[in-house]
Design a protein around this motif. Structure first.
Motif, PDB file in Angstrom:
ATOM      1  N   ARG A 245      -3.006   7.838   6.535  1.00 22.94           N
ATOM      2  CA  ARG A 245      -4.327   7.005   6.648  1.00 22.94           C
ATOM      3  C   ARG A 245      -4.604   6.605   5.153  1.00 22.94           C
ATOM      4  O   ARG A 245      -5.176   5.668   5.160  1.00 22.94           O
ATOM      5  CB  ARG A 245      -5.487   7.805   7.387  1.00 22.94           C
ATOM      6  CG  ARG A 245      -5.411   7.843   8.865  1.00 22.94           C
ATOM      7  CD  ARG A 245      -5.498   6.486   9.446  1.00 22.94           C
ATOM      8  NE  ARG A 245      -6.078   6.484  10.855  1.00 22.94           N
ATOM      9  CZ  ARG A 245      -6.408   5.433  11.397  1.00 22.94           C
ATOM     10  NH1 ARG A 245      -5.943   4.152  11.048  1.00 22.94           N
ATOM     11  NH2 ARG A 245      -6.660   5.603  12.684  1.00 22.94           N
ATOM     12  N   ILE A 246      -4.554   7.572   4.499  1.00 26.04           N
ATOM     13  CA  ILE A 246      -4.764   7.365   2.948  1.00 26.04           C
ATOM     14  C   ILE A 246      -4.010   6.189   2.368  1.00 26.04           C
ATOM     15  O   ILE A 246      -4.517   5.214   1.825  1.00 26.04           O
ATOM     16  CB  ILE A 246      -4.734   8.548   2.316  1.00 26.04           C
ATOM     17  CG1 ILE A 246      -5.683   9.669   2.580  1.00 26.04           C
ATOM     18  CG2 ILE A 246      -4.920   8.323   0.499  1.00 26.04           C
ATOM     19  CD1 ILE A 246      -5.540  10.910   1.820  1.00 26.04           C
ATOM     20  N   ILE A 247      -2.865   6.285   2.651  1.00 30.32           N
ATOM     21  CA  ILE A 247      -1.839   5.151   2.307  1.00 30.32           C
ATOM     22  C   ILE A 247      -2.140   3.874   2.986  1.00 30.32           C
ATOM     23  O   ILE A 247      -2.068   2.932   2.108  1.00 30.32           O
ATOM     24  CB  ILE A 247      -0.392   5.459   2.724  1.00 30.32           C
ATOM     25  CG1 ILE A 247       0.034   6.749   1.716  1.00 30.32           C
ATOM     26  CG2 ILE A 247       0.588   4.282   2.316  1.00 30.32           C
ATOM     27  CD1 ILE A 247       1.563   7.352   2.182  1.00 30.32           C
ATOM     28  N   GLU A 248      -2.535   3.803   4.263  1.00 29.01           N
ATOM     29  CA  GLU A 248      -2.891   2.643   4.949  1.00 29.01           C
ATOM     30  C   GLU A 248      -4.095   2.301   4.195  1.00 29.01           C
ATOM     31  O   GLU A 248      -4.250   0.789   4.009  1.00 29.01           O
ATOM     32  CB  GLU A 248      -3.229   2.704   6.233  1.00 29.01           C
ATOM     33  CG  GLU A 248      -3.635   1.619   7.129  1.00 29.01           C
ATOM     34  CD  GLU A 248      -4.493   2.164   8.415  1.00 29.01           C
ATOM     35  OE1 GLU A 248      -4.691   1.089   9.322  1.00 29.01           O
ATOM     36  OE2 GLU A 248      -4.571   3.270   8.919  1.00 29.01           O
ATOM     37  N   LEU A 249      -4.982   3.135   3.910  1.00 34.25           N
ATOM     38  CA  LEU A 249      -6.415   2.889   3.238  1.00 34.25           C
ATOM     39  C   LEU A 249      -6.071   2.175   1.869  1.00 34.25           C
ATOM     40  O   LEU A 249      -6.823   0.943   1.742  1.00 34.25           O
ATOM     41  CB  LEU A 249      -7.347   3.978   3.090  1.00 34.25           C
ATOM     42  CG  LEU A 249      -8.529   3.756   2.585  1.00 34.25           C
ATOM     43  CD1 LEU A 249      -9.381   2.741   3.464  1.00 34.25           C
ATOM     44  CD2 LEU A 249      -9.325   4.984   2.390  1.00 34.25           C
TER      45      LEU A 249
END
Length: 373
Positions: A245-249
């Protein structure tokens, strides 16, 4: 497990490197060993990028979102939340800003003043407190009173006349990591904004505004969904530890890359980050105890109310039972009286009958004697 976050943040250290630095300091080693194994793993996971840092930890939030050092970040988030551009003019002290000592269960509490004079109380709560509506109403009233005093004193200093037009909006903004039970009746809604209106259509500015954000419900709603807008991005930033999720963000919204970079820069200062984490654990323990006390008190109050209700019910049943016994006793007494009257009547009739029979017998004897003559 592949550490993908290190591909984006090369300053993230490996587990053995972190453990080596801790082991070389007697103070850090003693502190690390004072934590439970679960807490040790949690610390190592976010320091090494195996999981994201909990941004809502008070120390990290104030480090990354400080309105004094990086005001643009909180300005941007609050502008999105309020639906209008706001600029923080200053951070106000919290002392005296509460009607009573209401700091329990709060992780973060930041009071800011906007350029237009409005006040906003931004709270982050690990565990949702009881009576969130009632308490928030008191906080808003407290902010209005505080603003009233400031505006009045300013007018007095300027030798001017005070006007209620000098009072600006106040906002109570609460982010719940674990939301109170009241919010779980609306499992598809995670952003709640107050909207005052009258049934007649009358329009008045009541100044008090409330925004409640339930991050646990937000996370449930975002399962198997992608981030679609900036507000969702901010809420994901506050609530996720999932590296994917952090990478997507950070790929969709690069501004968060700098924020995470600041987090991992803090993580390289082992003494500082361990002190921050240790303080968070102490605060969480204190809050958990207070939360349990509140929950127990709520249970006790509910049990006391149920006991009182049961006592009332039993009292009413006892009263009905006593009335029924009294009714039966009166009915039995009435029956006995009727029986006695009937018995007296039968006795009287029997006596009269016996007397009549004797009279008949006497008459028959008399008639018999007369016939013989």
């Amino acid at each position: 497990m592949e550490n993908r976050l290190r591909n984006y943040f090369p300053l993230i250290r490996e587990r053995k490197e972190v453990l080596k630095e801790i082991g070389e300091s007697s103070g850090l080693k003693a502190l690390f060993q004072s934590w439970t194994p679960e807490r040790q793993e949690e610390f190592l996971d976010f320091c090494t990028g195996m999981k994201g840092v909990k941004i809502l930890y008070d120390s990290f939030f104030k480090e990354i979102m400080s309105p004094e050092y990086t005001p643009g970040r909180l300005n941007h988030f609050l502008s999105l939340l309020l639906g209008k551009k706001v600029v923080i003019r200053q951070v106000l002290p919290n002392e005296g800003g509460r009607i009573a000592d209401e700091n329990t269960l709060l992780v973060t509490d930041i009071l800011v003043e906007f350029e237009d004079g409005s006040l906003a109380d931004v709270e982050i709560q690990k565990l949702g407190y009881a009576f969130p509506g009632e308490r928030s109403a008191c906080y808003a009233a407290d902010l209005l009173l505080r603003q009233y005093k400031r505006a009045r004193d300013k007018r007095n200093r300027e030798k001017g006349k005070f006007s209620y037009k000098d009072i600006k909006n106040v906002y109570v903004i609460v982010l719940f990591e674990k939301s109170p039970v009241e919010f779980h009746s609306m499992e598809e809604e995670y952003l709640h904004k107050s909207d005052w209106s009258f049934d007649t259509g009358l329009e008045l500015d009541l100044l008090q505004n409330f925004i409640f954000i339930t991050l646990d419900i937000f996370q449930k709603n975002m399962e198997n969904k992608s981030i679609e807008n900036e507000l969702e991005a901010w809420l994901m930033f506050y609530s996720t530890q999932d590296p994917e999720r952090i990478i997507e963000l950070i790929n969709k919204y690069p501004m968060f890359r700098q924020m995470y970079g600041d987090v991992y820069e803090v993580c390289r200062n082992m003494e500082k980050v361990m002190g921050m984490f240790s303080e968070e654990l102490r605060e969480m323990d204190r809050n958990t105890v207070q939360y349990m006390i509140d929950e127990m008190q709520a249970t006790i109050d509910a049990q006391a109310a149920a006991l009182e209700e049961e006592k009332k019910r039993l009292g009413e049943e006892k009263k009905k039972h006593e009335e029924e016994i009294k009714r039966r006793e009166e009915e039995q007494k009435r029956h006995e009286e009727e029986n006695n009257k009937l018995l007296d009547m039968i006795t009287a009739q029997a006596a009269a009958l016996e007397k009549a029979l004797k009279r008949i017998e006497e008459l028959e004897r008399k008639n018999g004697s007369e016939s013989a003559e």
